[in-house]
Design an enzyme around this catalytic site. Structure first.
Site, PDB file in Angstrom:
ATOM      1  N   GLY A 128       0.734  -1.436  -0.044  1.00  0.00           N
ATOM      2  CA  GLY A 128       0.004   0.186   0.018  1.00  0.00           C
ATOM      3  C   GLY A 128       0.760   1.355   0.095  1.00  0.00           C
ATOM      4  N   GLN A 172       2.950   9.916   1.784  1.00  0.00           N
ATOM      5  CA  GLN A 172       4.161   9.099   1.961  1.00  0.00           C
ATOM      6  C   GLN A 172       5.123   9.782   0.748  1.00  0.00           C
ATOM      7  OE1 GLN A 172       2.360   5.137   2.356  1.00  0.00           O
ATOM      8  NE2 GLN A 172       4.133   4.969   3.483  1.00  0.00           N
ATOM      9  N   CYS A 212       5.969  -0.211   7.694  1.00  0.00           N
ATOM     10  CA  CYS A 212       5.542   0.899   6.885  1.00  0.00           C
ATOM     11  C   CYS A 212       6.737   1.525   6.073  1.00  0.00           C
ATOM     12  CB  CYS A 212       5.026   1.892   7.858  1.00  0.00           C
ATOM     13  SG  CYS A 212       4.460   3.404   6.760  1.00  0.00           S
ATOM     14  N   LEU A 213       6.547   1.492   4.879  1.00  0.00           N
ATOM     15  CA  LEU A 213       7.787   2.156   3.884  1.00  0.00           C
ATOM     16  C   LEU A 213       8.308   3.390   4.417  1.00  0.00           C
ATOM     17  CD1 LEU A 213       5.929   1.274   0.389  1.00  0.00           C
ATOM     18  CD2 LEU A 213       7.894   0.103   1.664  1.00  0.00           C
ATOM     19  N   HIS A 260      -4.499   1.110   7.767  1.00  0.00           N
ATOM     20  CA  HIS A 260      -3.200   1.751   7.522  1.00  0.00           C
ATOM     21  C   HIS A 260      -3.174   2.853   6.638  1.00  0.00           C
ATOM     22  CE1 HIS A 260       1.476   0.947   7.878  1.00  0.00           C
ATOM     23  NE2 HIS A 260       1.225   1.834   6.803  1.00  0.00           N
ATOM     24  N   GLU A 261      -3.604   2.678   5.368  1.00  0.00           N
ATOM     25  CA  GLU A 261      -3.512   3.676   4.520  1.00  0.00           C
ATOM     26  C   GLU A 261      -4.287   4.766   4.730  1.00  0.00           C
ATOM     27  OE1 GLU A 261      -0.934   3.409   2.737  1.00  0.00           O
ATOM     28  OE2 GLU A 261      -0.783   1.077   2.952  1.00  0.00           O
ATOM     29  N   HIS A 308      -2.828   7.177   7.114  1.00  0.00           N
ATOM     30  CA  HIS A 308      -1.794   8.028   6.622  1.00  0.00           C
ATOM     31  C   HIS A 308      -2.379   9.436   6.300  1.00  0.00           C
ATOM     32  CE1 HIS A 308       1.821   5.922   6.821  1.00  0.00           C
ATOM     33  NE2 HIS A 308       1.583   4.811   5.943  1.00  0.00           N
TER      34      HIS A 308
HETATM   35  O1  GNR Z   1       4.070  -2.615   2.593  1.00  0.00           O
HETATM   36  C1  GNR Z   1       3.354  -2.391   3.459  1.00  0.00           C
HETATM   37  N1  GNR Z   1       3.076  -3.478   4.279  1.00  0.00           N
HETATM   38  C2  GNR Z   1       2.385  -3.777   5.467  1.00  0.00           C
HETATM   39  C3  GNR Z   1       2.388  -4.906   6.388  1.00  0.00           C
HETATM   40  C4  GNR Z   1       1.715  -4.845   7.472  1.00  0.00           C
HETATM   41  C5  GNR Z   1       0.548  -3.912   7.465  1.00  0.00           C
HETATM   42  C6  GNR Z   1       0.515  -2.680   6.672  1.00  0.00           C
HETATM   43  C7  GNR Z   1       1.383  -2.468   5.610  1.00  0.00           C
HETATM   44  S1  GNR Z   1       1.438  -1.205   4.655  1.00  0.00           S
HETATM   45  C8  GNR Z   1       2.941  -1.225   4.151  1.00  0.00           C
HETATM   46  C9  GNR Z   1       3.140  -0.224   2.901  1.00  0.00           C
HETATM   47  C10 GNR Z   1       2.884   1.274   3.664  1.00  0.00           C
HETATM   48  O2  GNR Z   1       3.731   1.774   4.466  1.00  0.00           O
HETATM   49  N2  GNR Z   1       1.934   1.724   3.389  1.00  0.00           N
HETATM   50  O3  GNR Z   1       1.524   2.947   4.040  1.00  0.00           O
HETATM   51 NI    NI Z   2       2.630   3.031   5.967  1.00  0.00          NI
END
Ligand code: GNR
Ligand code: NI
Length: 171
Positions: A46, A51, A92-93, A134-135, A138
């Protein structure tokens, strides 16, 4: 197509609220395409516009193993969620190398617009439910460690600091 630089926490874009998208134009489509390319290259499941430093409410998700389930969510909202929580180890990236267990509702129904402004909905459980939350977090300036207790969040920030310190020594 272009790869976009991914900002690292606590960049101000990651703690800011993104604005609703009002124009469904070529610029939006280009941003979505670049975000998808950036997510796949990372690789990640995601990516939210915050980001990559764009404070617009747009999210890219693909939790498939073969890049076959790309979802572009514009102005997404959680319509409802289950009472049941699930525990998932998140990364999270924008907090590269940090993994922590987070508890979230284990099912959600999401409403969003597509790149043409048409509304659609989906219900999800498992990783797609985790990733959707999660997204969308953000877009509101929230990262996954914000869901931890104050103590665990402080410990996570220290871990991140050490990860970056070690990373710097290697290069
Ligand atoms: O790549 C991602 N893997 C992930 C693993 C577990 C829970 C959430 C994520 S999202 C993350 C990519 C990201 O940072 N998206 O905002
Ligand atoms: Ni993230």
């Amino acid at each position: 197509m272009a790869l976009l630089p991914i900002l690292q926490y606590p960049d101000p874009a990651l703690t800011s609220k993104a604005e609703p998208v009002t124009e469904f134009n070529d610029e939006l489509r280009q941003l979505a395409a670049d975000m998808a390319e950036t997510m796949y290259a990372a690789p990640g499941v995601g990516l939210a516009a915050n980001q990559v430093g764009v404070l617009k409410r747009i999210v890219i998700i693909d939790v498939s193993e073969d890049q076959s389930d790309l979802r572009v969510l514009v102005n997404p909202e959680i319509l409802s969620h289950t009472d049941q929580l699930m525990d998932f180890e998140e990364g999270c990236l924008s907090l590269k190398g940090l993994y922590e267990h987070v508890k979230r509702p284990d099912g959600v129904t999401v409403r969003a617009q597509d790149l043409n402004g048409n509304f659609f909905e989906y219900s999800a459980t498992g990783i797609l439910a985790v990733c959707s939350q999660h997204e969308i977090d953000h877009l509101d300036g929230t990262v996954f460690i914000d869901h931890l207790s104050r103590f665990k969040k402080e410990r996570a920030r220290q871990k991140l600091c050490k990860l970056r310190h070690n990373d710097k020594k290697k290069h």
